[in-house]
Design an enzyme around this catalytic site. Sequence first.
Site, PDB file in Angstrom:
ATOM      1  N   ARG A  93      44.899  65.428  84.999  1.00 25.29           N
ATOM      2  CA  ARG A  93      46.048  66.300  84.715  1.00 25.29           C
ATOM      3  C   ARG A  93      45.793  67.745  85.150  1.00 25.29           C
ATOM      4  O   ARG A  93      44.736  68.313  84.926  1.00 25.29           O
ATOM      5  CB  ARG A  93      46.358  66.277  83.214  1.00 25.29           C
ATOM      6  CG  ARG A  93      47.458  67.255  82.825  1.00 25.29           C
ATOM      7  CD  ARG A  93      48.059  66.935  81.505  1.00 25.29           C
ATOM      8  NE  ARG A  93      47.215  67.298  80.368  1.00 25.29           N
ATOM      9  CZ  ARG A  93      47.573  67.093  79.095  1.00 25.29           C
ATOM     10  NH1 ARG A  93      48.717  66.503  78.816  1.00 25.29           N
ATOM     11  NH2 ARG A  93      46.771  67.456  78.129  1.00 25.29           N
ATOM     12  N   ARG A 146      39.668  65.237  71.233  1.00 25.36           N
ATOM     13  CA  ARG A 146      41.074  65.145  70.837  1.00 25.36           C
ATOM     14  C   ARG A 146      41.490  63.694  70.612  1.00 25.36           C
ATOM     15  O   ARG A 146      42.210  63.385  69.670  1.00 25.36           O
ATOM     16  CB  ARG A 146      41.967  65.799  71.902  1.00 25.36           C
ATOM     17  CG  ARG A 146      42.121  67.299  71.669  1.00 25.36           C
ATOM     18  CD  ARG A 146      42.266  68.058  72.963  1.00 25.36           C
ATOM     19  NE  ARG A 146      43.447  67.680  73.696  1.00 25.36           N
ATOM     20  CZ  ARG A 146      43.510  67.614  75.022  1.00 25.36           C
ATOM     21  NH1 ARG A 146      42.454  67.876  75.755  1.00 25.36           N
ATOM     22  NH2 ARG A 146      44.630  67.291  75.607  1.00 25.36           N
ATOM     23  N   ARG A 195      50.763  65.957  62.780  1.00 21.13           N
ATOM     24  CA  ARG A 195      49.596  65.361  63.400  1.00 21.13           C
ATOM     25  C   ARG A 195      48.586  64.913  62.347  1.00 21.13           C
ATOM     26  O   ARG A 195      47.550  64.345  62.683  1.00 21.13           O
ATOM     27  CB  ARG A 195      48.939  66.428  64.266  1.00 21.13           C
ATOM     28  CG  ARG A 195      48.399  65.940  65.571  1.00 21.13           C
ATOM     29  CD  ARG A 195      47.810  67.130  66.262  1.00 21.13           C
ATOM     30  NE  ARG A 195      48.724  67.598  67.260  1.00 21.13           N
ATOM     31  CZ  ARG A 195      48.465  67.577  68.562  1.00 21.13           C
ATOM     32  NH1 ARG A 195      47.318  67.177  68.996  1.00 21.13           N
ATOM     33  NH2 ARG A 195      49.342  67.991  69.410  1.00 21.13           N
ATOM     34  N   LYS A 251      54.293  62.279  75.957  1.00 22.56           N
ATOM     35  CA  LYS A 251      55.189  62.815  74.926  1.00 22.56           C
ATOM     36  C   LYS A 251      55.981  64.010  75.424  1.00 22.56           C
ATOM     37  O   LYS A 251      57.186  64.074  75.255  1.00 22.56           O
ATOM     38  CB  LYS A 251      54.394  63.309  73.709  1.00 22.56           C
ATOM     39  CG  LYS A 251      53.787  62.264  72.843  1.00 22.56           C
ATOM     40  CD  LYS A 251      53.309  62.882  71.512  1.00 22.56           C
ATOM     41  CE  LYS A 251      52.251  63.951  71.665  1.00 22.56           C
ATOM     42  NZ  LYS A 251      50.932  63.443  72.015  1.00 22.56           N
ATOM     43  N   ARG A 295      44.030  72.445  82.316  1.00 22.37           N
ATOM     44  CA  ARG A 295      44.114  73.042  80.986  1.00 22.37           C
ATOM     45  C   ARG A 295      42.707  73.245  80.449  1.00 22.37           C
ATOM     46  O   ARG A 295      41.854  72.388  80.622  1.00 22.37           O
ATOM     47  CB  ARG A 295      44.899  72.110  80.055  1.00 22.37           C
ATOM     48  CG  ARG A 295      46.227  72.675  79.653  1.00 22.37           C
ATOM     49  CD  ARG A 295      47.078  71.660  78.971  1.00 22.37           C
ATOM     50  NE  ARG A 295      46.494  71.150  77.723  1.00 22.37           N
ATOM     51  CZ  ARG A 295      47.181  70.397  76.858  1.00 22.37           C
ATOM     52  NH1 ARG A 295      48.430  70.071  77.127  1.00 22.37           N
ATOM     53  NH2 ARG A 295      46.615  69.966  75.762  1.00 22.37           N
TER      54      ARG A 295
HETATM   55  P1  ADP Z   1      47.269  67.381  73.149  1.00 21.93           P
HETATM   56  O1  ADP Z   1      48.228  66.457  72.429  1.00 21.93           O
HETATM   57  O2  ADP Z   1      46.951  66.940  74.543  1.00 21.93           O
HETATM   58  O3  ADP Z   1      46.052  67.756  72.366  1.00 21.93           O
HETATM   59  P2  ADP Z   1      49.034  69.633  72.588  1.00 21.93           P
HETATM   60  O4  ADP Z   1      49.605  70.505  73.613  1.00 21.93           O
HETATM   61  O5  ADP Z   1      49.969  68.845  71.721  1.00 21.93           O
HETATM   62  O6  ADP Z   1      48.046  68.717  73.414  1.00 21.93           O
HETATM   63  O7  ADP Z   1      48.086  70.468  71.614  1.00 21.93           O
HETATM   64  C1  ADP Z   1      47.064  71.284  72.105  1.00 21.93           C
HETATM   65  C2  ADP Z   1      46.161  71.768  70.959  1.00 21.93           C
HETATM   66  O8  ADP Z   1      46.930  72.569  70.039  1.00 21.93           O
HETATM   67  C3  ADP Z   1      45.566  70.674  70.079  1.00 21.93           C
HETATM   68  O9  ADP Z   1      44.401  70.127  70.613  1.00 21.93           O
HETATM   69  C4  ADP Z   1      45.308  71.455  68.786  1.00 21.93           C
HETATM   70  O10 ADP Z   1      44.166  72.274  68.890  1.00 21.93           O
HETATM   71  C5  ADP Z   1      46.497  72.356  68.704  1.00 21.93           C
HETATM   72  N1  ADP Z   1      47.615  71.747  67.948  1.00 21.93           N
HETATM   73  C6  ADP Z   1      48.830  71.389  68.451  1.00 21.93           C
HETATM   74  N2  ADP Z   1      49.603  70.845  67.488  1.00 21.93           N
HETATM   75  C7  ADP Z   1      48.859  70.850  66.353  1.00 21.93           C
HETATM   76  C8  ADP Z   1      49.073  70.413  65.018  1.00 21.93           C
HETATM   77  N3  ADP Z   1      50.245  69.845  64.636  1.00 21.93           N
HETATM   78  N4  ADP Z   1      48.083  70.572  64.118  1.00 21.93           N
HETATM   79  C9  ADP Z   1      46.915  71.135  64.460  1.00 21.93           C
HETATM   80  N5  ADP Z   1      46.633  71.560  65.707  1.00 21.93           N
HETATM   81  C10 ADP Z   1      47.587  71.422  66.649  1.00 21.93           C
END
Ligand code: ADP
Length: 231
Positions: A132, A175, A95, A19, A164
Amino acid sequence: MDGPHPIRLAMLGRQGAGKGTQCVRLSHHFAIPHISTGDMLRAAVRANTPFGQKASEFMERGELVSDEVITGVVSERLGENDTRVRGFILDGFPRTVAQAGALQEILAPGGLLAVVDLDVPLEVVKARLFSRRVCAVCGANYSVEVFPRVEGICDVCGGEIVQRPDDTEEAISRRLELYEEMTRPLTEYYRRLGLLEVVDGIGSLDEVMERILAALRGRGIEGQVFGGQDS
Ligand code: ADP
Ligand code: ZN
């Protein structure tokens, strides 16, 4: 008031589906801001704000931060002038169904033009996530297929390449589990609204990008001209 309409897009897809990379490309292609909630949260963590400290506890465990908190952050960003005029591509938001409902309210009376679901099988994303690595400074992604010219050093900015903190085996599993439970229902949500485009995320970056653009063209969404000048 017949100027160009804002291009408002959102991207769904499992962690590791690609993404982030495709969203950056789309943001350049359409000249719209890329709004990544993960990047925004990581910036808050790096800045070590009280908010960032709180968020990092959830993130490192692979849990979601609360709908209320993340919706507040996104709402503020979507109120800024660039996103109002040009539009945006949302990456990592919404999400949950609650977040999608909140987004509808934020955008009313308009709404999203399309939602792309980047489809990559579970086994493939698992392998990608375990391998990653990211630049600690600029967030550029590396993996077993894409490695830096100098080991451990980011090609883009010279920063240190690290894993990360939420790419541990436990947090990855959590996740992906939460994705099925909380985010998967959004595909049905947006399908019902007639906005969903499922795009096969397996292939080269260019192939996947071309599929996304073709799906958007099919909806009449094409790069457009702002302010009467080519851009
Ligand atoms: P990934 O999709 O690999 O989990 P992201 O970089 O999109 O990575 O998000 C990292 C973390 O940030 C998520 O695991 C969550 O804890 C938090 N996060 C990001 N976007 C949201 C969201 N829309 N709602 C709740 N938590 C979020
Ligand atoms: Zn870097």
